[in-house]
Design a protein around this motif. Structure first.
Motif, mmCIF file in Angstrom:
data_model
loop_
_atom_site.group_PDB
_atom_site.id
_atom_site.type_symbol
_atom_site.label_atom_id
_atom_site.label_comp_id
_atom_site.label_asym_id
_atom_site.label_seq_id
_atom_site.Cartn_x
_atom_site.Cartn_y
_atom_site.Cartn_z
ATOM 1 N N HIS A 22 0.830 -1.212 0.000
ATOM 2 C CA HIS A 22 0.000 0.000 0.000
ATOM 3 C C HIS A 22 0.861 1.257 0.000
ATOM 4 N N ALA A 23 1.951 1.244 0.749
ATOM 5 C CA ALA A 23 2.832 2.414 0.808
ATOM 6 C C ALA A 23 3.413 2.736 -0.561
ATOM 7 N N GLN A 24 3.630 1.701 -1.377
ATOM 8 C CA GLN A 24 4.178 1.915 -2.717
ATOM 9 C C GLN A 24 3.118 2.351 -3.703
ATOM 10 N N MET A 25 1.918 1.758 -3.616
ATOM 11 C CA MET A 25 0.886 2.047 -4.620
ATOM 12 C C MET A 25 0.023 3.237 -4.252
ATOM 13 N N LYS A 26 0.118 3.684 -2.963
ATOM 14 C CA LYS A 26 -0.745 4.763 -2.471
ATOM 15 C C LYS A 26 -2.194 4.308 -2.590
ATOM 16 N N GLY A 27 -3.073 5.160 -3.140
ATOM 17 C CA GLY A 27 -4.480 4.794 -3.221
ATOM 18 C C GLY A 27 -5.119 4.757 -1.846
ATOM 19 N N ILE A 28 -6.299 4.161 -1.769
ATOM 20 C CA ILE A 28 -7.068 4.068 -0.522
ATOM 21 C C ILE A 28 -7.293 2.600 -0.186
ATOM 22 N N VAL A 29 -7.089 2.250 1.072
ATOM 23 C CA VAL A 29 -7.416 0.913 1.553
ATOM 24 C C VAL A 29 -8.461 1.044 2.653
ATOM 25 N N MET A 30 -9.540 0.287 2.543
ATOM 26 C CA MET A 30 -10.569 0.202 3.576
ATOM 27 C C MET A 30 -10.612 -1.242 4.043
ATOM 28 N N LEU A 31 -10.350 -1.447 5.327
ATOM 29 C CA LEU A 31 -10.208 -2.791 5.865
ATOM 30 C C LEU A 31 -11.111 -3.006 7.071
ATOM 31 N N VAL A 32 -11.836 -4.117 7.073
ATOM 32 C CA VAL A 32 -12.561 -4.583 8.251
ATOM 33 C C VAL A 32 -11.802 -5.765 8.815
ATOM 34 N N THR A 33 -11.533 -5.722 10.115
ATOM 35 C CA THR A 33 -10.861 -6.845 10.759
ATOM 36 C C THR A 33 -11.283 -6.942 12.212
ATOM 37 N N HIS A 34 -11.279 -8.168 12.738
ATOM 38 C CA HIS A 34 -11.502 -8.387 14.164
ATOM 39 C C HIS A 34 -10.177 -8.572 14.890
ATOM 40 N N ASN A 35 -9.082 -8.544 14.134
ATOM 41 C CA ASN A 35 -7.767 -8.684 14.731
ATOM 42 C C ASN A 35 -7.283 -7.300 15.151
ATOM 43 N N LEU A 36 -7.477 -6.984 16.422
ATOM 44 C CA LEU A 36 -7.199 -5.641 16.926
ATOM 45 C C LEU A 36 -5.745 -5.224 16.755
ATOM 46 N N PRO A 37 -4.758 -6.035 17.141
ATOM 47 C CA PRO A 37 -3.360 -5.608 16.980
ATOM 48 C C PRO A 37 -2.997 -5.297 15.526
ATOM 49 N N ILE A 38 -3.428 -6.156 14.601
ATOM 50 C CA ILE A 38 -3.129 -5.919 13.190
ATOM 51 C C ILE A 38 -3.822 -4.659 12.708
ATOM 52 N N GLY A 39 -5.095 -4.495 13.067
ATOM 53 C CA GLY A 39 -5.846 -3.318 12.634
ATOM 54 C C GLY A 39 -5.203 -2.029 13.090
ATOM 55 N N LEU A 40 -4.809 -1.956 14.353
ATOM 56 C CA LEU A 40 -4.197 -0.739 14.885
ATOM 57 C C LEU A 40 -2.820 -0.498 14.287
ATOM 58 N N ARG A 41 -2.110 -1.560 13.974
ATOM 59 C CA ARG A 41 -0.780 -1.418 13.393
ATOM 60 C C ARG A 41 -0.851 -0.895 11.951
ATOM 61 N N LEU A 42 -1.874 -1.283 11.212
ATOM 62 C CA LEU A 42 -1.986 -0.900 9.807
ATOM 63 C C LEU A 42 -2.614 0.476 9.605
ATOM 64 N N ALA A 43 -3.472 0.881 10.508
ATOM 65 C CA ALA A 43 -4.363 2.014 10.253
ATOM 66 C C ALA A 43 -3.676 3.375 10.301
ATOM 67 N N ASP A 44 -4.051 4.234 9.339
ATOM 68 C CA ASP A 44 -3.804 5.674 9.472
ATOM 69 C C ASP A 44 -4.916 6.271 10.326
ATOM 70 N N ARG A 45 -6.144 5.807 10.048
ATOM 71 C CA ARG A 45 -7.291 6.192 10.870
ATOM 72 C C ARG A 45 -8.139 4.970 11.159
ATOM 73 N N VAL A 46 -8.796 5.008 12.314
ATOM 74 C CA VAL A 46 -9.652 3.917 12.767
ATOM 75 C C VAL A 46 -11.087 4.425 12.847
#
Length: 369
Positions: free
Chosen positions: A181-205
């Protein structure tokens, strides 16, 4: 430079159940947005509406200023990946990953280069000649993920893309997704129940519950300044401590008496607490186990609340010991990162008043932010 704007978006099912209530958000190019919340909160429905798989019952969704329904699907530059991944059973892994590029008429040598690169990143390079029926669920999900990522979509919508992966694989693959994602930019919208992964990936929650947005913010904002008791309780492991207290307000300081003692919290200007209506009211105090000190010396008695208690139970975590004690029915946890204590031991606990949250007993909103 994609831009997504959701304005007063609602979704009501035929039985009358309102699964998404008045959703408002603008997402700009380069953002990685993660949706968090319990099952049934409306997270996946928001993604499905953005993807065009569900029609909103109200409001509008715009991409780059155009209404979603006015943009033909082939012109949206959008890739979708859901937990119930779809891979073509009669095609090899190589053919599955390159399918989208081949449909777009991309040259075979370009397809070959891209397929091998993304397959290596997502750890399926040794499976390229195999067919899906011989793969594990984790491998099939990584193949589906590779197919979604390979053509650099401007918008990537993912619902639980890591759910079927093994525990030891998820962190690596999620990190690779962040790198891509950092290379391609664009927008990523992700739903996850894995809290550690979600918080690690997110720019915004986006924190959702029962169709309502409780808070939108950076991971540090939702952790340090939770807008509601739900957000405070959902974010963090071990969970935040919550205890009732009697509030009295004097000279812009809230004195809150609890079974642990008296908290003294400076009132933030403009907060609900600043209006004075909580004087002589019962409120809920929240403080995180990670922000407590164990067997430390208090230097400022006004800033720190200190108390002593016997440890009722001990739970080991990677970050340290979780010490639990019972205050007449209130279970309070502290994260002990220095030394080791056993159940039955007496310990001195310290809470920093400046890191304590105050919630309305009825509305559950944070009243000191």
């Amino acid at each position: 430079m994609p831009n997504i704007k959701l304005s007063h978006v609602k979704k009501t099912f035929p039985n009358g159940f309102e699964v998404v209530k008045d959703f408002n958000m603008e997402i700009t190019d380069g953002e990685f947005v993660v949706f968090l919340g319990p099952s049934g909160s409306g997270k996946s429905t928001v993604l499905r509406m953005v993807a065009g798989l569900e029609e909103p019952s109200g409001g509008e969704i715009r991409i780059d200023g155009k209404r979603l329904e006015e943009i033909p699907p082939k012109e949206r530059s959008m890739a979708m990946l859901f937990q119930n991944y779809a891979v073509y059973p009669k095609l090899t892994v190589y053919e599955n990953i390159g399918f989208g590029l081949r449909q777009r008429g991309v040259a075979e040598e370009v397809i070959d280069e891209k397929v091998r690169l993304i397959a290596n990143l997502l750890e399926v390079a040794d499976l390229l000649k195999k067919k899906p029926r011989s793969l594990t669920a984790s491998q099939r999900q990584r193949v589906a993920l590779a197919r979604a990522l390979i053509y650099d979509p401007q918008i990537l919508v993912m619902d639980e893309p890591f759910a079927n992966m093994e525990e030891n694989v998820r962190p690596r693959i999620s990190k690779r997704v962040a790198e891509i994602h950092a290379q391609m930019k664009g927008i990523v919208m992700l739903v996850t129940h894995n809290l550690p992964i979600g918080l690690r990936l997110a720019d915004r929650v986006v924190m959702m519950k029962l169709g309502e947005v409780h808070q939108i913010g950076t991971p540090s904002e939702v952790y340090d300044q939770p807008a509601s008791l739900f957000v405070a309780d959902f974010i963090g492991d071990p969970k935040i401590n919550l205890i009732d207290g009697h509030c009295e307000i004097y000279d812009n300081v809230a004195y809150i008496t609890t079974k642990m003692g008296e908290f003294r919290l400076p009132i933030k200007s403009g907060s609900a607490l600043d209006k004075g209506s909580y004087h002589q009211q019962t409120v809920v105090i929240g403080f995180r186990p990670q922000q407590m000190l164990v067997n430390e010396t208090v230097l400022d008695e006004k800033r720190f609340l200190q108390y002593q208690a016997k440890v009722a139970a001990v739970y080991d975590q990677e970050a340290g010991q979780v010490l639990r004690f019972d205050l007449d029915g209130y279970l309070v946890d502290a994260l002990n990162t220095s030394g080791s204590l056993e159940a039955g031991a007496s310990a001195n606990f310290i809470v920093d008043n400046e890191k304590v949250h105050i919630f309305d007993k009825v509305t559950k909103k944070n009243i000191n932010i």
